[in-house]
Scaffold this active site. Structure first.
Site, short mmCIF file in Angstrom:
data_model
loop_
_atom_site.label_atom_id
_atom_site.label_comp_id
_atom_site.label_asym_id
_atom_site.label_seq_id
_atom_site.Cartn_x
_atom_site.Cartn_y
_atom_site.Cartn_z
CG HIS A 7 -1.81 1.17 1.35
ND1 HIS A 7 -3.13 1.14 0.95
CD2 HIS A 7 -1.58 2.43 1.79
CE1 HIS A 7 -3.66 2.34 1.15
NE2 HIS A 7 -2.75 3.14 1.67
CD GLU A 8 1.53 3.62 3.72
OE1 GLU A 8 1.71 4.71 3.15
OE2 GLU A 8 0.48 3.35 4.35
CG HIS A 29 0.21 6.20 -0.63
ND1 HIS A 29 -0.80 6.91 -1.20
CD2 HIS A 29 -0.36 5.55 0.43
CE1 HIS A 29 -1.94 6.71 -0.52
NE2 HIS A 29 -1.70 5.88 0.46
CD GLU A 46 -5.66 5.80 0.73
OE1 GLU A 46 -6.01 4.61 0.82
OE2 GLU A 46 -4.60 6.22 1.21
ZN LIG Z 1 -3.06 5.20 1.96
#
Ligand SMILES: [Zn+2]
Length: 349
Positions: free
Chosen positions: A114-115, A118, A144
């Protein structure tokens, strides 16, 4: 502009309650029966996944995975915190953090993916925007969408893991006690839970819809604060069929409302809705993502995202990105189709 629209606009420029009503309403209608169908099926055995994995192995695995996804390791750092996040000092200095709980290696893996998503966004903004607003991406839904694309659309696809599974088991030998098929079922295990941050990708949508409906009740219908705990519990029962015993596990569980961040929650689910649309656009351009992932060519997908989305940073709002990349307006249909296809295969119905 209505008060609630102004709050939503703070986190996702140009988005309105009217647009969200349509897509969240459609999702809610489709997801509740889908969830009931899934929960009626036999569930995977979670006990196989409580193996202890030392923090240094987890950290090494996470580093390997984000590099595999396409992070430029020369302009990247990874450290440890209680709650994972991504931050950047500049386009050329992007950092992520993670947590390593001994018996929750899957949690660390998916936080890293997830990170990492980003971070890939932040690293690939065109350098001409360095030091300007264009490089500080404050549209939460769009940001997101990128982290969730890697986490859910790619990371929870078995083909993401096929080319790297031997290497994953070499770095974390404890995972040799499970098969890739078992791992795949575990990372897509659906269950009704009380707490948003621990929810799977499907019930997570309903956790957000609940919060959105509560915010609507507060700002549009003028609901009273003292009625919120009861409203929360009734909505939990309706959407997820579980009711918390305490408000700590209920209406007070997130920090967003206590720090005044009303209008923030919808952006999480908008991100997933955009992902359904991006998935369709990628498959149109590059072919099946199953095939691309199985061939170990995930960087082709990363390159597509870099070119179509990341390089522009914050210079386009989400509706402009959808128009440019997908040629259409916001729609929940692609995400709903994706969920239905995916879970019918996993749970055999
Ligand atoms: Zn996030």
């Amino acid at each position: 502009m209505q008060t609630y629209d102004a709050l939503i606009d703070d986190y996702e420029r140009g988005m309105t309650q009217y647009k969200i009503d349509a897509v969240f309403g459609e999702l809610k209608e489709e997801l509740i029966p889908l969830l009931d169908k899934i929960l009626a099926c036999p569930q995977p055995d979670h006990s196989k996944f409580t193996m202890k994995v030392p923090a240094h192995e987890q950290a090494e695995l996470c580093k390997f995975i984000v590099e595999y996804m396409g992070i430029d390791m020369e302009r990247f750092a990874q450290a440890e915190t209680e709650h994972p996040f991504t931050t950047n000092m500049s386009i050329d200095d992007v950092r992520i953090t993670n947590h390593y709980y001994e018996n929750e290696v899957i949690s660390a893996i998916f936080s890293a993916i997830h990170e990492g998503g980003h971070a890939i966004f932040e690293q690939n903004v065109d350098h001409k925007y360095e030091g300007t607003e264009g490089a500080s991406i404050s549209y939460m839904g769009l940001h997101e969408s990128q982290s969730r694309f890697y986490e859910n659309i790619l990371g929870r696809n078995i083909n993401f893991w096929k080319p790297i599974w031997p290497k994953v088991c070499e770095i974390v030998p404890e995972l040799k006690t499970v098969t890739l098929e078992e791992f795949y079922k575990e990372i897509n295990h659906i269950e009704n839970s009380l707490v948003r941050t621990e929810a799977d990708e499907l019930t997570y949508c309903l956790h957000i819809i609940l919060r959105y409906e509560m915010e609507r009740a507060i700002f549009i219908d003028g609901a009273d604060v003292k009625d919120l705990p009861k409203m929360w519990n009734e909505k939990m029962d309706e959407l997820l069929h579980v009711v918390p015993e305490t408000d700590a596990q209920g209406v007070l569980q997130d920090m967003h409302w206590s720090d005044g961040s009303f209008g923030y929650f919808p952006s999480y689910l908008l991100g997933s809705i955009y992902d359904g649309m991006f998935l369709e656009a990628i498959e149109k351009d590059l072919g099946s993502i199953d095939d691309i992932l199985a061939a170990g060519e995930i960087k082709k997908i990363t390159k597509w995202l870099n070119e179509k989305i990341h390089q522009y940073g914050a210079t386009r709002i989400s509706s402009e990105v959808l128009e440019a990349v997908c040629g259409q307006e916001l729609s929940a249909k692609p995400l709903i189709r994706h969920f239905k296809d995916k879970y019918a295969k996993i749970y055999n119905f």
